[in-house]
Design an enzyme around this catalytic site. Sequence first.
Site, PDB file in Angstrom:
ATOM      1  CE1 TYR A  60     -22.620  24.378  -2.663  1.00  0.00           C
ATOM      2  CE2 TYR A  60     -22.753  21.999  -2.951  1.00  0.00           C
ATOM      3  CZ  TYR A  60     -23.316  23.255  -3.075  1.00  0.00           C
ATOM      4  OH  TYR A  60     -24.576  23.393  -3.612  1.00  0.00           O
ATOM      5  CG  ASP A  78     -21.604  17.269   3.519  1.00  0.00           C
ATOM      6  OD1 ASP A  78     -21.965  16.235   2.916  1.00  0.00           O
ATOM      7  OD2 ASP A  78     -21.827  18.416   3.099  1.00  0.00           O
ATOM      8  CE  LYS A 124     -23.181  15.238  -4.851  1.00  0.00           C
ATOM      9  NZ  LYS A 124     -23.600  16.091  -5.928  1.00  0.00           N
TER      10      LYS A 124
HETATM   11  C1  PLP Z   1     -20.367  17.710   0.182  1.00  0.00           C
HETATM   12  C2  PLP Z   1     -21.763  18.087  -0.264  1.00  0.00           C
HETATM   13  N1  PLP Z   1     -22.711  18.332   0.634  1.00  0.00           N
HETATM   14  C3  PLP Z   1     -23.974  18.640   0.297  1.00  0.00           C
HETATM   15  C4  PLP Z   1     -24.332  18.733  -1.024  1.00  0.00           C
HETATM   16  C5  PLP Z   1     -25.740  19.067  -1.393  1.00  0.00           C
HETATM   17  O1  PLP Z   1     -26.373  17.949  -1.910  1.00  0.00           O
HETATM   18  P1  PLP Z   1     -27.617  18.126  -2.932  1.00  0.00           P
HETATM   19  O2  PLP Z   1     -27.045  18.702  -4.184  1.00  0.00           O
HETATM   20  O3  PLP Z   1     -28.160  16.742  -3.076  1.00  0.00           O
HETATM   21  O4  PLP Z   1     -28.567  19.057  -2.249  1.00  0.00           O
HETATM   22  C6  PLP Z   1     -23.380  18.505  -2.016  1.00  0.00           C
HETATM   23  C7  PLP Z   1     -23.737  18.604  -3.440  1.00  0.00           C
HETATM   24  O5  PLP Z   1     -22.932  18.501  -4.314  1.00  0.00           O
HETATM   25  C8  PLP Z   1     -22.055  18.182  -1.628  1.00  0.00           C
HETATM   26  O6  PLP Z   1     -21.089  17.978  -2.545  1.00  0.00           O
END
Ligand code: PLP
Length: 451
Positions: free
Chosen positions: A156, A258, A285
């Site tokens: 994700y 990521d 985060k």
């Molecule tokens: C691994 C990962 N990448 C990207 C995101 C997207 O981040 P945001 O919710 O701050 O847009 C998340 C959100 O949970 C995530 O877990």
Amino acid sequence: MSNQTIEQSETNRFLAADSATARLYAQASELIPGGTSRLHYHFQPYPIYARSGQGCRLTDVEGDERIDCLNNMTALVHGHADPQVNAAVIEQLQRGASFSEPSEPEVELARLMVERVPSVERIHFRSSGTEAVMMAVKLARAHTGRSAIAKFEGAYHGYYDYVQVSFSSTPANWGDARTPRSVPSSGGLSPSVEEEVLVLPFNDPQGVERLLEQHGARIAALLVEPLSNRSGMARPAPGFYDFLREVTRRHGIVLVFDEVIAFRVGASGAQGRYGGAPDLTAFGKIIGGGLPIGAVGGRADIMALLDPTRGAAKVISGGTYSGNPLSAAAGAATLRKLTAAEFARLDALGRRMRDGINAVFRAAGERAQATGDGSLFQIVPTDRPVENYRSVPRDAAANDWLDRLHRGLLEAGVIVSHRGLSCVSTAMDEAVVDECLQAFERATAALRSAR
Ligand SMILES: Cc1ncc(COP(=O)(O)O)c(C=O)c1O
């Protein structure tokens, strides 16, 4: 959930038909589709509503307090209302919430990130993890002159079109394990997304090698989500990330980690733990200390595509709130508090939690496990080895088990995500972890008595 369980529990006032929660949810449902702007937090019959948080505890609108093992989907590494983070935010707020001009906190947070993560030579701030991923993809495209991207099945990466692929595929549509199909995970995506996104099998070097032999020449970026929660936080097989480093270099592909969630596993994140030396990394985060943030960082030559002093920047970025001083001040205060000693403590607390939950499941005869690393843990409804997305059962029985465990934990005073994502925070200590483990015992006992 049986009536018996509800009677035995302590924190179930939110379930009463005349509760403040039920009223809020009914009102919200008239205003917001589904009653919530955050689909990932939605569960039956409705979510609990937060009133306040202090340290590792969150109080809902009924006045019921629970230990928070979710911490805004892992964003709060020091728990709620941390005094140092709050002081930094309040100090900045008194000077102004946001400006057109750049400000000192942005520079300070950039310095802390570049110091911590060796692969990050330059960094650029955004307002969410989704935006960070979006910018990483755009930079990779501009750098390579290619447009397609590759990602792992189950990973994700936020809700940008080109990454909303194959994180919720099912046995009915996911295709062969070595050549997973590209399956849209949201409505509203352009049909081009399926052609532009190559889906790879995690922890399968031969499978990755073969697909990149076929398609590598058109791939701009390969995205990796270390400790993907939809894949049960499967650990990379030894050397897997170094293999990805080598194979992407060979094919001229930009390797993007990521670390929006995984950055919490150590001072230089998952790449410090498992290797891989990515070209670019997306963050989010915890680096915003509880306020909205995202960032992309990495190789100076690729990041230079954003540099307006080199003539027209090749990649144009905007964002009214990018690099805003409140998020940056909260993030800098958060990172300053995250010392090596705190990481060691988080590691020990995370291990105690995972080992303890596994012992509870074993004793209760539950075929489930707690996976994860560092401060992260994930409840996975199988006792078999977890290697990738397909190792995680997501049939009706597995989801029902998770739903009932989640409800049992809420009633026993512990918050985890209803799909098992969880974490410890520096606001916890061993006694708090042990309190959580007692709640797991009560919740599994309730599962048994409901059978
Ligand atoms: C691994 C990962 N990448 C990207 C995101 C997207 O981040 P945001 O919710 O701050 O847009 C998340 C959100 O949970 C995530 O877990």
